[in-house]
Structure formats: C-alpha cells, structure tokens
Design an enzyme around this catalytic site. Structure first.
Site, PDB file in Angstrom:
ATOM      1  N   SER A 168      40.599  46.328  42.129  1.00 16.66           N
ATOM      2  CA  SER A 168      39.874  45.867  43.305  1.00 16.66           C
ATOM      3  C   SER A 168      40.278  44.415  43.599  1.00 16.66           C
ATOM      4  O   SER A 168      41.414  44.015  43.325  1.00 16.66           O
ATOM      5  CB  SER A 168      38.362  46.006  43.051  1.00 16.66           C
TER       6      SER A 168
ATOM      7  N   LYS B 242      39.154  47.263  49.797  1.00 19.18           N
ATOM      8  CA  LYS B 242      38.681  46.985  48.433  1.00 19.18           C
ATOM      9  C   LYS B 242      37.174  47.206  48.312  1.00 19.18           C
ATOM     10  O   LYS B 242      36.685  47.657  47.267  1.00 19.18           O
ATOM     11  CB  LYS B 242      39.066  45.564  48.015  1.00 19.18           C
TER      12      LYS B 242
END
Ligand code: COA
Length: 289
Positions: free
Chosen positions: A156, A174
């Site tokens: 992420s 993300k």
C-alpha cells in the site's frame, strides 16, 4: 540488493522459511526484489512475475544465486491486469515448486500529474494495475493459499492518509487496496489465511522515490521525517519477513506503516506549504480527456 551480511546481522533464524514458497508480483522491482531476496536467503523458494520477460528472468537468476539450492522462477509477460496470465503464472509455480505459502502483491504503476493533465485512461491505468491487479493476485493465488493456510501482503502507501495533490489516481487505488485487505482478512481468516498491507514511506534509491520526489526536495523531506532518514529496502524486507513469520501469527487485517513516522509529521503535508500556488502547474490549457 540487501547488505551482504543480511543473514549474520538478521534478527531472524536463517532457516525459518525452508520448504516455503513465495509468489511475488512486481518481483523484479527494487523493493519487491529485496523482499523476495530476504525470504529466499532465509530458506524459501519463489516465483517473481512481471511484464518484462528479460528483466524478470534476470532478476530471478540473481535471486537464485543468493543461496545454494534455492529455486526462483522468473515468469515474464505476466500483466496483473490480466487474471488469465496471472493464473498461468500460479499454475507454473505450483507445478514447478509444489505450493505457494506467501504472496506479495507488489506490482504498481505511478506518475505525478494533476487532473487537468490526467486522462480518464491514465487514471484507469493506475487503478487497473494497483487495485484490480491486487485483487487479481489474491484471486489467482486463493486456491494455493487455502491449501497452505498461507499469508498475503499487499503493498500500500501513506499518500492517501492526507489529501495529496497530483497523485489522485494512486491515492484512490491504495485506499482501495487497504479496503480490499480488510475485507479479505475477515473472509479468509477462518481458513487460516492472514492478509495485511505494508505501507512504505519514502524508500531511498527506488523508482518511486525518483518519480515522486525531485532530488532538491529530498533533503527537506529527510529533515521532516522523525527518524531523520529515508527508509531502505532492508526496512521493508524486514517487515515482510516478520509478517510472514510465526512471530506475526496473530496479525491480520492491518497496515504496517514503515515510514519512520513520516506521515504523522509535517513531512506529508509540507508540499502544501506551496499551496495553492503549486496548482498553477495545472495550467489553463485544454483539459486532457
Ligand atoms: N502523466 C500523465 N499521463 C500519463 C503519464 C504521465 N506522466 N504517464 C502515462 N500517462 C497516461 C498515458 O498518456 C495514457 O493515457 P492516454 O491513453 O489517455 O494518453 C495512460 O496513462 C496509460 O499509459 P500507457 O503508457 O499506455 O500505460 P502502460 O500500461 O504501458 O504503463 C504506467 C503504465 C503509465 C503506469 C507506466 O508508468 C508504468 O508501466 N509504470 C510501471 C512502473 C512504475 O510506475 N513504477 C513506480 C512504482 S512507485
């Protein structure tokens, strides 16, 4: 490459991943290659997949050479946007290496641009690589992870914790990956599968850093990072080893932020000192659709 004395200086035992297999998308990239290296040097075999055949095969050979007896497959011409190509890579991995215990969904696309110059296709491209690609990776490896009661790590970011201009596409992707991780941690937990994210901050000497932070701004950003340095690929590799190890056997559904506390400080919002003047970059030219 991790430091040569990685094994000697590692807090982990050198054989903790013997008999295990890791499957890594974007595995020839700087961060994911070093994550794979750590696992391989600690005993695992692996498969790295990527779009570029030669680059992926070369990276796999380099990884395989790091430990006598190691096997690392380099599977090129695999695009995470294409679930069928990923499935082929998973099937090859199972037939060659027997199993998949750990998955790193690391393939990512990134560039810096404002909405005026970001076409709908540019936005979609990053969503497709980062978010859909992460889903496809989880989907394609699900059967293998169910068989091994394995563990999945998505890569992420921290950029979406604040409104970050010029990376709307990446931030949206993300944030979606974080949500995907949470849902899968709950769905897959009863099968013994752990699902987490690693969110790297600024990691030195990476393509992402070169794209996102011009060299003249790197000094300022170092000062604004509470631990007073940028991260290294070793920092991310160590977090990965921990997450896959037994030491993290009760850790699922979480984001491990590896950023020297950067996102808590003025680091992430320092760009906004130039706000709103910075938005002049957007220009008044005709919007790119
Ligand atoms: N600014 C604005 N738009 C951009 C851009 C930029 N710097 N780079 C690409 N785009 C747009 C393209 O113009 C195209 O849109 P269009 O069809 O409306 O013109 C769209 O994005 C897709 O570009 P394309 O080059 O066809 O996509 P690709 O699938 O070949 O490549 C990228 C994907 C664009 C993400 C490419 O940068 C890439 O492959 N990156 C992988 C590595 C990477 O980003 N690593 C960083 C990790 S942090």
């Amino acid at each position: 490459m991790l430091p040569a004395d990685f094994i000697e200086s590692s807090p982990y035992k050198s054989n903790i991943f013997v008999g295990k297999v890791v499957f890594v998308t974007g595995g020839a990239g700087t961060i994911c290659k070093d994550q794979t290296e750590a696992l391989v040097r600690l005993g695992a075999n692996g498969a790295i997949v990527g779009r570029k055949k030669e680059v992926t095969e070369k990276a796999a050979k380099e990884l395989e050479a790091l430990r006598p007896g190691a096997r690392v497959l380099g599977l090129g011409e695999i695009d995470v946007r294409d679930i069928q190509s990923l499935k082929r890579a998973v099937d090859t991995t199972i037939s060659e290496l027997g199993r998949i215990d750990y998955v790193i969904a690391g393939a990512a696309g990134n560039f810096v641009t404002d909405i005026n110059h970001m076409s709908a296709n540019a936005f979609k491209t990053v969503i497709d690589i980062d978010l859909l690609g992460s889903f496809n990776t989880a989907k394609a490896t699900f059967e293998a992870l169910r068989a091994s009661a394995g563990s999945l790590v998505f890569i992420s970011a921290t950029a979406h914790y604040h409104g970050s201009p010029f990376t709307a596409h990446v931030g949206a992707a993300k944030a979606g990956i974080d949500a995907l991780m949470q849902a899968l941690a709950v769905e897959l937990g009863p099968l013994g599968i752990r699902v987490n994210c690693i969110a790297p901050g600024f990691i030195a000497a990476t393509e992402g850093m070169d794209r996102l932070l011009p060299p003249d701004m790197q000094k300022t950003y170092t000062r604004l990072t509470p631990l007073q340095r940028f991260g290294t690929t070793l920092d991310i590799a160590n977090a990965t080893v921990w997450l896959f190890s037994e030491a993290a056997s009760y850790v699922s559904g979480t984001v491990i932020v590896v950023d020297g506390a950067g996102w808590h400080s003025a680091q992430q919002t320092s760009t906004l000192h130039y706000y709103p003047d910075m938005l002049k970059h957007m220009g008044e030219d005709k919007s790119k659709i």
